[in-house]
Motif scaffolding. Structure first.
Motif, short mmCIF file in Angstrom:
data_model
loop_
_atom_site.label_atom_id
_atom_site.label_comp_id
_atom_site.label_asym_id
_atom_site.label_seq_id
_atom_site.Cartn_x
_atom_site.Cartn_y
_atom_site.Cartn_z
N VAL A 1 0.83 -1.20 0.00
CA VAL A 1 0.00 0.00 0.00
C VAL A 1 0.87 1.26 0.00
CG1 VAL A 1 -1.60 1.35 1.41
CG2 VAL A 1 -2.03 -1.08 1.00
N SER A 2 1.97 1.21 0.75
CA SER A 2 2.88 2.36 0.78
C SER A 2 3.38 2.69 -0.63
CB SER A 2 4.05 2.07 1.72
OG SER A 2 4.97 3.13 1.73
N GLY A 3 3.69 1.65 -1.40
CA GLY A 3 4.15 1.89 -2.77
C GLY A 3 3.11 2.53 -3.65
N LEU A 4 1.83 2.30 -3.34
CA LEU A 4 0.76 2.90 -4.13
C LEU A 4 0.76 4.43 -4.05
CD1 LEU A 4 -2.34 0.57 -3.58
CD2 LEU A 4 -1.20 1.07 -5.76
N ALA A 5 1.37 4.99 -3.01
CA ALA A 5 1.42 6.46 -2.92
C ALA A 5 2.13 7.06 -4.12
CB ALA A 5 2.11 6.88 -1.62
N GLU A 6 3.22 6.44 -4.56
CA GLU A 6 3.94 6.97 -5.71
C GLU A 6 3.14 6.76 -7.00
OE1 GLU A 6 6.56 8.77 -5.89
OE2 GLU A 6 7.65 8.51 -4.00
N VAL A 7 2.36 5.69 -7.06
CA VAL A 7 1.48 5.47 -8.21
C VAL A 7 0.41 6.55 -8.25
CG1 VAL A 7 -0.14 3.87 -9.28
CG2 VAL A 7 1.90 2.97 -8.14
N ILE A 8 -0.21 6.81 -7.11
CA ILE A 8 -1.24 7.85 -7.03
C ILE A 8 -0.67 9.21 -7.36
CG2 ILE A 8 -2.77 9.04 -5.42
CD1 ILE A 8 -3.21 6.26 -4.08
N LYS A 9 0.55 9.46 -6.92
CA LYS A 9 1.23 10.72 -7.28
C LYS A 9 1.28 10.89 -8.80
CE LYS A 9 5.50 10.80 -8.05
NZ LYS A 9 6.97 10.60 -7.94
N CYS A 10 1.62 9.82 -9.51
CA CYS A 10 1.69 9.90 -10.97
C CYS A 10 0.32 10.20 -11.56
CB CYS A 10 2.24 8.59 -11.54
SG CYS A 10 4.00 8.34 -11.20
N GLY A 11 -0.74 9.71 -10.90
CA GLY A 11 -2.09 10.02 -11.35
C GLY A 11 -2.42 11.48 -11.22
N PHE A 12 -2.03 12.07 -10.11
CA PHE A 12 -2.34 13.49 -9.88
C PHE A 12 -1.52 14.41 -10.77
CE2 PHE A 12 -4.39 12.30 -5.76
CZ PHE A 12 -5.60 12.97 -5.98
N ILE A 13 -0.25 14.06 -11.02
CA ILE A 13 0.59 15.00 -11.77
C ILE A 13 0.49 14.84 -13.28
CG2 ILE A 13 2.25 15.23 -9.87
CD1 ILE A 13 4.17 13.42 -11.45
N ALA A 14 0.05 13.64 -13.76
CA ALA A 14 0.12 13.44 -15.21
C ALA A 14 -0.91 12.51 -15.82
CB ALA A 14 1.52 12.93 -15.57
N ASP A 15 -1.37 11.48 -15.11
CA ASP A 15 -2.21 10.46 -15.74
C ASP A 15 -3.45 10.20 -14.89
OD1 ASP A 15 -3.38 8.35 -17.04
OD2 ASP A 15 -1.69 6.98 -16.85
N PRO A 16 -4.53 10.96 -15.09
CA PRO A 16 -5.73 10.78 -14.28
C PRO A 16 -6.37 9.41 -14.38
CG PRO A 16 -5.79 12.86 -15.50
CD PRO A 16 -4.63 12.08 -16.03
N VAL A 17 -6.06 8.65 -15.43
CA VAL A 17 -6.62 7.30 -15.55
C VAL A 17 -6.19 6.44 -14.36
CG1 VAL A 17 -6.63 5.18 -16.94
CG2 VAL A 17 -6.81 7.41 -18.07
N ILE A 18 -5.01 6.68 -13.85
CA ILE A 18 -4.54 5.97 -12.66
C ILE A 18 -5.53 6.16 -11.51
CG2 ILE A 18 -2.78 6.00 -10.83
CD1 ILE A 18 -0.70 6.47 -13.03
N LEU A 19 -5.96 7.39 -11.31
CA LEU A 19 -6.91 7.68 -10.24
C LEU A 19 -8.24 6.99 -10.51
CD1 LEU A 19 -6.22 11.50 -9.78
CD2 LEU A 19 -5.07 9.57 -8.68
N ASP A 20 -8.69 7.02 -11.77
CA ASP A 20 -9.95 6.38 -12.13
C ASP A 20 -9.91 4.89 -11.84
OD1 ASP A 20 -10.78 8.86 -13.07
OD2 ASP A 20 -10.29 8.40 -15.17
N LEU A 21 -8.80 4.23 -12.18
CA LEU A 21 -8.68 2.79 -11.96
C LEU A 21 -8.72 2.44 -10.48
CD1 LEU A 21 -5.88 1.96 -14.58
CD2 LEU A 21 -8.27 1.22 -14.68
N ILE A 22 -8.05 3.24 -9.66
CA ILE A 22 -8.05 2.97 -8.22
C ILE A 22 -9.42 3.23 -7.62
CG2 ILE A 22 -7.08 3.71 -6.00
CD1 ILE A 22 -4.43 4.18 -7.48
N GLU A 23 -10.04 4.32 -8.02
CA GLU A 23 -11.37 4.64 -7.50
C GLU A 23 -12.40 3.59 -7.89
OE1 GLU A 23 -11.10 9.53 -7.33
OE2 GLU A 23 -11.52 8.53 -9.23
N ALA A 24 -12.23 2.96 -9.05
CA ALA A 24 -13.18 1.95 -9.51
C ALA A 24 -13.11 0.68 -8.67
CB ALA A 24 -12.92 1.61 -10.97
N ASP A 25 -11.91 0.34 -8.15
CA ASP A 25 -11.76 -0.88 -7.37
C ASP A 25 -10.52 -0.78 -6.49
OD1 ASP A 25 -11.74 -3.40 -6.30
OD2 ASP A 25 -12.10 -4.44 -8.20
N PRO A 26 -10.61 -0.08 -5.36
CA PRO A 26 -9.44 0.08 -4.48
C PRO A 26 -8.86 -1.24 -3.99
CG PRO A 26 -11.19 1.61 -3.86
CD PRO A 26 -11.78 0.66 -4.85
#
Length: 368
Positions: free
Chosen positions: A186-211
């Motif tokens: 889960v800690s590693g997911l923070a850097e993934v989520i960071k990439c979603g906020f700074i450049a690729d919103p699809v990352i956020l969509d995928l996580i929100e769809a099924d955390p």
């Protein structure tokens, strides 16, 4: 052509992401098969690894031998304890005793701390030898092992000593993450989520769809999240290796995060600190009038949905403020933050008013 354009798959199921045409990140089953391409007959190979990875280290050693190389192994401590000057000196000693030359190769096996150390060992030995990184953690593959940043910690701060030294390749089999504890994954997911906020919103969509799936090493969505995060980093690094410009966006949330890590003597997981650091940066951006409060709330929602912290109840403000002043992104006495003006849109905030800083701090220490 961007890194995303150069992503490929095949019968092997390996996805290859180019970093500026200089090296590639290979993600998928049997990614380790690519190691032999970088060994060569008679080449010495020092495998720098953390504890608890004996089976993988044995497989690396066998593949080095099969490719005609001469393998050596050197174990280092787990987590941030690996990034100590004394550990670095021990690794240098191992290379010296093995008679390493400029034609030889370092292989880093383990989490982000191990790849940071292995990269700096390679960068500093004889002013630079080749390194191949084998990240075994989510944080390692999406952050530390990709991009060419290497470093160690000092008593004065995190990663204050380091060098830019790109690997020959990064090889990652997501199956290596199956043994990770849930908190570490889960800690590693923070850097993934960071990439979603700074450049690729699809990352956020995928996580929100099924955390829940995002936290499952066996779920296909985690492989997609890894590839997307690596593509974000690869595209940024392709255009700015030495952090002269756009690469600074990868530091989103890290100024406050590194301060937490330092004052907590690195007892906090890096990703947990980054999660709180992103909320702090979003609070600061809202108070500076550049970010819609709805995006701030999305930070708390997405991070909280996978179990990442969004608040901090540790050290006092003065200790954290002092630590941030020593951050490598600071210029003189001026603090510099990467903030969002919207999802996928970043800007730099230099020298924010102290009142805004203390208000943002209060918000992340009192929020649930």
């Amino acid at each position: 052509m961007t890194a995303a354009d150069e992503r490929s798959g095949g019968a092997s199921g390996i996805r290859t992401i180019s970093v500026g045409g200089r090296y590639a990140v290979h993600i998928g089953p049997d990614a380790l098969a690519r190691l032999g391409e970088h060994v060569g007959g008679g080449r010495r190979v020092m495998v720098i690894h953390q504890p608890g990875r004996a089976a993988l280290v044995d497989e690396v050693v066998e593949r080095v031998r099969a490719a005609g190389g001469a393998p050596f192994t050197h174990e280092v401590p787990d987590a941030e304890a690996a990034k100590d000057v004394s550990v670095l000196a021990g690794a240098w000693g191992a290379l010296g005793q093995a008679g390493f030359t400029r034609d030889d190769l370092v292989v880093g096996v383990g989490g982000g701390a191990a790849t940071d150390l292995a990269g700096f060992v390679a960068a500093s030995w004889l002013r630079g030898v080749d390194v191949v990184q084998l990240p075994t953690s989510l944080l390692g593959v999406v952050d530390a092992a990709v991009g060419g940043k290497t470093g160690i910690n000092t008593a004065e701060g995190k990663n204050l000593v380091g060098a830019f030294h790109e690997p020959r390749a990064v090889l990652c089999d997501p199956a290596w993450m199956a043994s990770m504890s849930r908190p570490d994954l889960v800690s590693g997911l923070a850097e993934v989520i960071k990439c979603g906020f700074i450049a690729d919103p699809v990352i956020l969509d995928l996580i929100e769809a099924d955390p829940a799936a995002a936290c499952d090493p066996a779920a296909p969505v985690l492989g997609e999240l890894i590839a997307r995060a690596v593509e974000v980093k690869a595209d940024v690094v392709e255009n700015d290796l030495t952090e002269a410009g756009i690469r600074e966006i990868l530091n989103y949330g890290h100024t406050f995060a590194h301060a937490i890590e330092q004052v907590e003597d690195y007892r906090w997981r890096h990703g947990d600190a980054v999660a709180v650091g992103m909320v702090f940066a979003a609070e600061l951006a809202v108070r500076s009038g550049v970010l819609d409060p709805a995006v701030l709330e999305r930070h708390r929602s997405v991070l909280g949905s996978v179990g990442l912290p969004t608040s901090y109840a540790g050290s006092d403000w003065e200790a954290l403020r002092s630590a941030m002043a020593r951050d490598k992104k600071a210029r003189g006495t001026t603090l510099r933050f990467i903030v969002l003006s919207g999802v996928g849109s970043t800007q730099r905030l230099d020298g924010p008013d102290e009142r805004l800083l203390t208000e943002a701090f209060a918000a992340v220490t009192t929020a649930g």
